[in-house]
Design a protein around this motif. Structure first.
Motif, short mmCIF file in Angstrom:
data_model
loop_
_atom_site.label_atom_id
_atom_site.label_comp_id
_atom_site.label_asym_id
_atom_site.label_seq_id
_atom_site.Cartn_x
_atom_site.Cartn_y
_atom_site.Cartn_z
N GLY A 376 0.78 -1.23 0.00
CA GLY A 376 0.00 0.00 0.00
C GLY A 376 0.80 1.28 0.00
N LYS A 377 2.12 1.19 0.20
CA LYS A 377 2.93 2.40 0.27
C LYS A 377 3.91 2.47 -0.90
N LYS A 378 4.02 3.66 -1.48
CA LYS A 378 4.98 3.85 -2.57
C LYS A 378 6.39 3.85 -2.00
N THR A 379 7.23 2.97 -2.51
CA THR A 379 8.58 2.82 -1.96
C THR A 379 9.69 3.14 -2.94
N HIS A 380 9.43 3.01 -4.22
CA HIS A 380 10.46 3.24 -5.24
C HIS A 380 9.80 3.86 -6.47
N THR A 381 10.60 4.51 -7.28
CA THR A 381 10.20 4.92 -8.62
C THR A 381 11.31 4.52 -9.56
N LEU A 382 11.01 3.63 -10.48
CA LEU A 382 12.03 3.11 -11.39
C LEU A 382 11.98 3.84 -12.72
N LYS A 383 13.17 4.05 -13.29
CA LYS A 383 13.29 4.68 -14.61
C LYS A 383 14.42 4.00 -15.37
N GLY A 384 14.49 4.27 -16.66
CA GLY A 384 15.61 3.78 -17.44
C GLY A 384 15.31 2.49 -18.19
N ASP A 385 16.38 1.81 -18.60
CA ASP A 385 16.24 0.64 -19.47
C ASP A 385 16.20 -0.69 -18.72
N ASN A 386 16.39 -0.66 -17.40
CA ASN A 386 16.44 -1.92 -16.66
C ASN A 386 15.35 -2.01 -15.59
N ILE A 387 14.17 -1.50 -15.93
CA ILE A 387 13.07 -1.53 -14.97
C ILE A 387 12.73 -2.97 -14.59
N ALA A 388 12.72 -3.85 -15.57
CA ALA A 388 12.36 -5.25 -15.30
C ALA A 388 13.33 -5.88 -14.31
N GLY A 389 14.62 -5.73 -14.56
CA GLY A 389 15.63 -6.30 -13.68
C GLY A 389 15.57 -5.73 -12.28
N GLN A 390 15.36 -4.41 -12.21
CA GLN A 390 15.27 -3.78 -10.89
C GLN A 390 14.05 -4.26 -10.11
N PHE A 391 12.92 -4.38 -10.80
CA PHE A 391 11.70 -4.81 -10.11
C PHE A 391 11.84 -6.24 -9.59
N ILE A 392 12.43 -7.13 -10.39
CA ILE A 392 12.60 -8.51 -9.96
C ILE A 392 13.55 -8.59 -8.76
N GLU A 393 14.56 -7.75 -8.74
CA GLU A 393 15.47 -7.71 -7.59
C GLU A 393 14.74 -7.24 -6.34
N ILE A 394 13.91 -6.20 -6.48
CA ILE A 394 13.11 -5.71 -5.34
C ILE A 394 12.14 -6.79 -4.88
N LEU A 395 11.54 -7.51 -5.83
CA LEU A 395 10.62 -8.60 -5.51
C LEU A 395 11.33 -9.69 -4.72
N GLU A 396 12.52 -10.07 -5.16
CA GLU A 396 13.29 -11.11 -4.47
C GLU A 396 13.59 -10.68 -3.02
N ASN A 397 14.02 -9.44 -2.83
CA ASN A 397 14.32 -8.94 -1.49
C ASN A 397 13.06 -8.91 -0.62
N PHE A 398 11.93 -8.57 -1.23
CA PHE A 398 10.67 -8.53 -0.49
C PHE A 398 10.30 -9.92 0.04
N VAL A 399 10.49 -10.93 -0.81
CA VAL A 399 10.18 -12.30 -0.40
C VAL A 399 11.11 -12.72 0.74
N VAL A 400 12.38 -12.49 0.59
CA VAL A 400 13.36 -12.90 1.60
C VAL A 400 13.07 -12.25 2.95
N ASN A 401 12.65 -11.00 2.93
CA ASN A 401 12.48 -10.25 4.17
C ASN A 401 11.08 -10.38 4.79
N ASN A 402 10.13 -10.95 4.04
CA ASN A 402 8.75 -10.97 4.55
C ASN A 402 8.10 -12.34 4.64
N TYR A 403 8.74 -13.39 4.11
CA TYR A 403 8.09 -14.71 4.13
C TYR A 403 9.05 -15.78 4.65
#
Length: 403
Positions: A376-403
């Motif tokens: 529910g909270k805005k945490t990042h704003t991604l720009k540039g050519d590697n949005i996909a890679g950055q989002f997947i990295e953030i997703l991986e960290n979210f899983v590790v830290n929350n599940y």
């Protein structure tokens, strides 16, 4: 589980440690390898189990396949795969189970059809022989019927009675009635041979959606046996997926069905595991069980002329599918996670805020930035050519830290 299922008390069947009929629907699958090829068959069973199949059935149709069963099970256990394996027997099951005792011992359940256990006077003898092996080894059995394995003696008798009836049934209705009577009579006969009711599962699998629904509604009201549910010979591609979903969803919503299989004809070179994924998705879409994170993605419109959000949704889904065998052990709660990959500002931020983690990609004409929302909270704003890679990295960290 829904209200209807709570009102119906069923026998609970233990199949190699997997409880069937205990209020949670169990996903089952079947190999299509030559069972005599123990290495290849064990590999496919392993893959099906890794995909989420809790029970796997194999064909045991000749001496070579029966002889291979112990090696198949030993290979699985050596790979730390404890999935219960079911033997599918037709015509000669009584002989194979008696002649190959190690095969009988290693299997967790035997699947038989009353219509091709035997013929004439030998039918009851051969059926009792199978039941005796199951009893002695404390194994479960599935007594099943389908269009191709009706008890011909029973069918002939019912046809004669129907022809003399003042209100004869249609041929389709008569076959449905015969299927139900065949499996119930055989299950009762198995009990008369000393088979406990909590070791019996029954099924009546047909290829018509409405017919399957009628049959299982009748079975559900007529007995307390655990029920295996599936549309047989569902077909290939979208037809098979849609038909199976249409039939199973109606019955599962009514609390009917304890184990399920989606009997798809695989596309050429398609993995056998596809049938497991479809079965899981049916249960997850009905909110009966969770197996993996859900990806919410918009269908696209004139605001999303770029394919980028479609590509990212596919990348995220494939990434999570690849990680699930690992996450299932290290982060088991991740199966309840919801991820949103949205394509424009209209629904993007809202859906992303409602997801555990979401990204709202820029639509046509929007600023080239992608806000990320975590719970529910805005945490990042991604720009540039590697949005996909950055989002997947953030997703991986979210899983590790929350599940």
């Amino acid at each position: 589980m829904n209200e209807l299922n709570n009102k119906k008390m069923k026998h609970i069947v233990d199949i190699g440690g997997v409880k069937v009929g205990a209020g949670r629907v169990v996903v089952q699958s079947m190999t299509n390898t030559d069972t005599a090829d123990a290495k290849k068959t064990a590999q496919q069973i392993y893959e099906l189990h890794q995909a989420g199949s809790e029970l796997v059935r194999i064909t045991v149709n000749n001496e070579e396949s029966a002889a291979a069963v112990p090696e198949i099970i030993d290979r699985l256990r050596a790979a730390n795969c404890q999935v219960p394996v079911i033997g599918d027997f037709h015509y000669n099951g009584h002989r194979l189970l008696q002649d190959y005792p190690e095969c009988a011992e290693k299997l967790a359940k035997y699947r038989i059809n009353p219509g091709n256990v035997g013929f004439g006077k030998k039918r009851d003898q051969q059926f009792e022989a199978i039941i005796q092996v199951a009893k002695d080894l404390n194994k479960a059995i599935r007594i099943g019927g389908n269009w191709g394995s009706l008890d011909q003696k029973l069918m002939a008798k019912m046809m004669d009675e129907n022809a003399q009836s003042a209100n004869p049934l249609s041929s389709g209705a008569l076959i449905e009635k015969a299927l139900i009577q065949s499996v119930l009579t055989s299950a009762q006969q198995a009990e008369s041979f000393g088979m406990p009711a909590d070791k019996i599962i029954i099924s009546c699998k047909v290829s018509g959606v409405q017919s399957l629904i009628r049959i299982y509604q009748e079975l559900y009201q007529s007995c307390d046996y655990a029920l295996h549910l599936g549309l047989t010979e569902a077909g290939m591609g979208n037809k098979g997926v849609v038909a199976s979903t249409a039939a199973l969803a109606v019955l599962l919503q009514q609390g009917i069905g304890d184990t399920i299989r989606v009997s798809l004809t695989p596309e050429p070179n398609q993995a056998r595991t596809e049938e497991v994924k479809i079965a899981q998705q049916i249960l997850q879409s009905l909110e009966l069980q969770s197996f993996k994170p859900e990806v919410t993605a918009c269908p696209g419109c004139g605001r999303t002329t770029s394919e980028f959000f479609q590509v990212l949704a596919k990348q995220v889904t494939e990434y999570m599918d690849k990680k699930m065998p690992e996450w299932r052990i290290s982060h088991p709660g991740v199966k309840d996670m919801n991820v949103a990959v949205m394509g424009c500002i209209v629904n993007g931020p809202g859906e992303s805020k409602h997801a555990d983690i979401g990204i709202s990609l820029p639509g046509t004409g929007e600023a080239p930035s992608a806000p990320i929302f975590i719970r529910g909270k805005k945490t990042h704003t991604l720009k540039g050519d590697n949005i996909a890679g950055q989002f997947i990295e953030i997703l991986e960290n979210f899983v590790v830290n929350n599940y």
